[in-house]
Design a protein around this motif. Sequence first.
Motif, short mmCIF file in Angstrom:
data_model
loop_
_atom_site.label_atom_id
_atom_site.label_comp_id
_atom_site.label_asym_id
_atom_site.label_seq_id
_atom_site.Cartn_x
_atom_site.Cartn_y
_atom_site.Cartn_z
N VAL A 101 36.66 40.99 38.35
CA VAL A 101 36.79 41.73 37.09
C VAL A 101 35.69 42.79 37.03
N ALA A 102 36.08 44.02 36.73
CA ALA A 102 35.11 45.11 36.65
C ALA A 102 34.24 44.95 35.41
N ALA A 103 32.98 45.25 35.57
CA ALA A 103 32.04 45.21 34.45
C ALA A 103 31.98 46.59 33.82
N ASP A 104 32.61 46.74 32.66
CA ASP A 104 32.53 48.04 32.00
C ASP A 104 31.38 48.03 31.01
N SER B 130 30.96 34.91 35.20
CA SER B 130 31.71 34.29 36.30
C SER B 130 32.89 35.15 36.73
N SER B 131 33.51 35.82 35.76
CA SER B 131 34.65 36.69 36.11
C SER B 131 34.19 37.87 36.94
N TRP B 132 32.99 38.36 36.70
CA TRP B 132 32.44 39.44 37.52
C TRP B 132 32.21 38.98 38.95
N GLU B 133 31.63 37.81 39.08
CA GLU B 133 31.20 37.35 40.40
C GLU B 133 32.35 36.85 41.26
N THR C 63 23.51 42.30 41.40
CA THR C 63 23.68 43.38 40.43
C THR C 63 25.11 43.89 40.50
N VAL C 64 25.78 43.95 39.35
CA VAL C 64 27.15 44.45 39.30
C VAL C 64 27.14 45.90 38.82
#
Length: 228
Positions: free
Chosen positions: A158-161, A151-154, A201-202
């Motif tokens: 928040v960047a997905a590392d 949820s934080s990504w979407e 897709t992140v």
Amino acid sequence: MRWFRFGSGKRRAEQDPGRQQEIYRQVRDGFGAHVPGRFADQAAGTLALLDGDDGIVVAAAILRDYADAVAGAMRAQGFPAERRDYRWAWRSAGPRLRSPLVTGQGGPFHPYVQVAAAVTVVATRSKQLVRVTAPEPVLTHLLEILDVITSSWEYGGVAADVDTATLAGGLIAAVRDLRAAMAEEPPLPSPIREQMRRNNTVDVWDPATHRVVGGFNPGRSMREAFLA
């Protein structure tokens, strides 16, 4: 102080609460952000301590305590946050809500070290876990952490590392394997079902190079894991 929950009386006789407390202390104090070393190496060291029935019980406790700390960190920011539906909180607050994974407010355990090791225990020893301790709370905590991340990504920007994407993949595998090991697969919570309907897709970033090194589609990954 809360401690560990046990399974059946037969299995309880095979467990050593004193050893569990010592393992818990070792993985809490011996690894994490305060200890030099790569996260992956520390996670491997933590995993080596989580052996046997006692290690499984400690892994369940790590997930419980981390999920509790995440819930507290989310609520402390002043936004309504229901831990069974973090997706709603992120959608409402957006970037104003900070991820506890990023800010380091997840309690005494590091998400890429102790939590990652505990997730591996669940994924690789699910059949044993359901005989050692109650699987339902463990499943709930796995899903809560997964919900916070995706949820934080979407919605939170928040960047997905690489580390977070790896943890998310491990959580998906652990949920899949634990549900399969349970006598009856419980229904998935609505935030997870909603994520499964998505197909976004992140970009996955490498913190060392600040470059995109891949992509991760959480909805597709969940569908492939949970609907197979």
